[in-house]
Scaffold this motif. Structure first.
Motif: not given
Length: 161
Positions: A72-73, A91-96, A100-102, A154-161
């Motif tokens: 996502m960009h 808070f907005m970055l948390d939503r992003l 990303c995960r979705e 860039s931020l690596k987004v890990e999948s939720e476990q």
């Protein structure tokens, strides 16, 4: 921030009817703000365009992000200047990251003006890594010759476990 106030924040999809309020913030927040047309094009393209409002429906901030193949960009993220320093950007970055995960995006990318030290610090603290510099990426305000470089992060987004 008071937890009760935090719980009263609401996300709303950005629509053309919201653009007067968005542009009122955009035009104060940036030396070279996005235009109404930039926002309309992003909404029409189906980008992730979200508003964050408080319990009284006052606009606190907004973001627009473009979905790509496994990434996502972030195109624009803005907190109302009067509300900066309250943790709203985090808070907005948390939503992003949730978005990303979705969307099964494994990375979140952005560009930020080299001169925007405050934003670069926020992104670094959040976990974004500097990738490179894009020379002459941003226009300067009217009357100033040249262009400004952008830091690509860039931020690596890990999948939720």
């Amino acid at each position: 921030m008071n937890a009760l106030l935090h719980d009263q924040r609401q996300w709303m999809p950005m629509a053309v009817r919201h653009l007067d309020a968005v542009l009122a913030i955009e035009n104060v927040a940036y030396p070279v703000p996005w235009t109404r047309g930039n926002f309309i094009d992003s909404i029409a393209a189906g980008y992730e365009a979200w508003l964050l409002v408080d319990a009284q429906q006052v606009l606190l901030g907004y973001f627009i992000a473009m979905d790509g193949v496994e990434e996502m960009h972030l195109l624009n993220i803005t907190v109302a200047p009067a509300r900066q320093g309250e943790g709203i950007a985090r808070f907005m970055l948390d939503r992003l990251v949730v978005l990303c995960r979705e969307h099964h995006a494994h990375e979140l990318w952005l560009e930020v003006r080299e001169s925007n030290v405050r934003a670069k610090l926020l992104y670094s603290r959040y976990g974004f890594q500097p990738i490179r510099v894009r020379r002459g990426y941003y226009p300067l305000p009217p009357g100033q010759p040249g262009r400004e470089d952008a830091a690509v992060m860039s931020l690596k987004v890990e999948s939720e476990q």
